[in-house]
Scaffold this active site. Structure first.
Site, PDB file in Angstrom:
ATOM      1  N   CYS A  74       0.859  -1.193   0.000  1.00  0.00           N
ATOM      2  CA  CYS A  74       0.000   0.000   0.000  1.00  0.00           C
ATOM      3  C   CYS A  74       0.892   1.239   0.000  1.00  0.00           C
ATOM      4  O   CYS A  74       1.825   1.350   0.801  1.00  0.00           O
ATOM      5  CB  CYS A  74      -0.889  -0.022   1.237  1.00  0.00           C
ATOM      6  N   CYS A  77       0.256   3.135   3.823  1.00  0.00           N
ATOM      7  CA  CYS A  77       0.774   2.588   5.091  1.00  0.00           C
ATOM      8  C   CYS A  77       1.848   1.533   4.909  1.00  0.00           C
ATOM      9  O   CYS A  77       2.463   1.101   5.872  1.00  0.00           O
ATOM     10  CB  CYS A  77      -0.364   2.038   5.929  1.00  0.00           C
ATOM     11  N   CYS A 122      -7.086  -1.182   1.479  1.00  0.00           N
ATOM     12  CA  CYS A 122      -6.084  -1.691   2.405  1.00  0.00           C
ATOM     13  C   CYS A 122      -6.751  -1.970   3.752  1.00  0.00           C
ATOM     14  O   CYS A 122      -7.457  -1.125   4.297  1.00  0.00           O
ATOM     15  CB  CYS A 122      -4.970  -0.663   2.558  1.00  0.00           C
ATOM     16  N   CYS A 125      -5.018   0.735   6.611  1.00  0.00           N
ATOM     17  CA  CYS A 125      -5.270   2.182   6.633  1.00  0.00           C
ATOM     18  C   CYS A 125      -6.588   2.573   5.979  1.00  0.00           C
ATOM     19  O   CYS A 125      -7.008   3.714   6.056  1.00  0.00           O
ATOM     20  CB  CYS A 125      -4.121   2.947   5.981  1.00  0.00           C
ATOM     21  N   CYS A 145      -8.519  -5.167  -9.748  1.00  0.00           N
ATOM     22  CA  CYS A 145      -8.087  -4.111 -10.660  1.00  0.00           C
ATOM     23  C   CYS A 145      -7.624  -2.930  -9.807  1.00  0.00           C
ATOM     24  O   CYS A 145      -8.439  -2.252  -9.185  1.00  0.00           O
ATOM     25  CB  CYS A 145      -9.258  -3.731 -11.564  1.00  0.00           C
TER      26      CYS A 145
END
Length: 165
Positions: A74, A77, A122, A125, A145
């Site tokens: 991510c 984070c 995510c 976060c 995607c």
């Protein structure tokens, strides 16, 4: 019953009905930051996607051409989200994966295009990553995607970045 209460109930019912089988609701985000704190950590384009649920232009991410083994994390984070072994060329113009890492993403239903879609983000976060569709390759049949700007790539053999706190 007030009109506002009726709308809330209908919206909740529609969201519950629209979740695909096996989808799980978003877990509570374990990392909370203010808008100003996130804006100091990520680019404006990443912020727009991650925290304003934007979408980058198709074909604009250099991660589309990334073919090396490694891990996608991510961009906010730095939680590991995808193994590069699960990436494939979907022809959509966005990095696509057939499976996330265990417990890395949460899902919710969005109605931005009127038709319900499964959005994923995510698990740590809450940053918006993209949408999952049922037109991917075996063995899962899923296509995660992803907006490339919401990811960072860590080549195999390099240390993963520490999770942001």
């Amino acid at each position: 019953m007030e009109r506002r209460d009726l709308l809330k109930r209908l919206t909740g019912w529609c969201a519950a009905v629209a979740l695909p089988a096996g989808a799980r609701a978003a877990p509570p985000a374990a990392l909370k930051k203010t808008e100003a704190e996130w804006k100091k950590l990520v680019s404006p384009a990443a912020y727009a996607v991650l925290f304003e649920h934007g979408t980058e232009r198709a074909g604009s991410s250099p991660l589309n051409a990334e073919k090396r083994p490694g891990t996608y994390v991510c961009a906010a984070c730095q939680l590991p989200l995808f193994d590069a072994a699960h990436k494939y060329e979907s022809g959509t113009g966005w990095p696509s994966f057939w499976q996330p890492l265990p417990d890395a993403v949460g899902t919710s239903t969005d109605f931005k295009l009127i038709v319900p879609r499964t959005e994923y983000h995510c698990a740590r976060c809450g940053g918006h990553q993209g949408h999952v569709f049922n037109d991917g390759p075996k063995p899962t049949g899923k296509r995660y995607c992803n907006n490339g700007v919401a990811l960072a790539f860590v080549p195999q053999g390099h240390a993963l970045p520490p999770l942001r706190s």
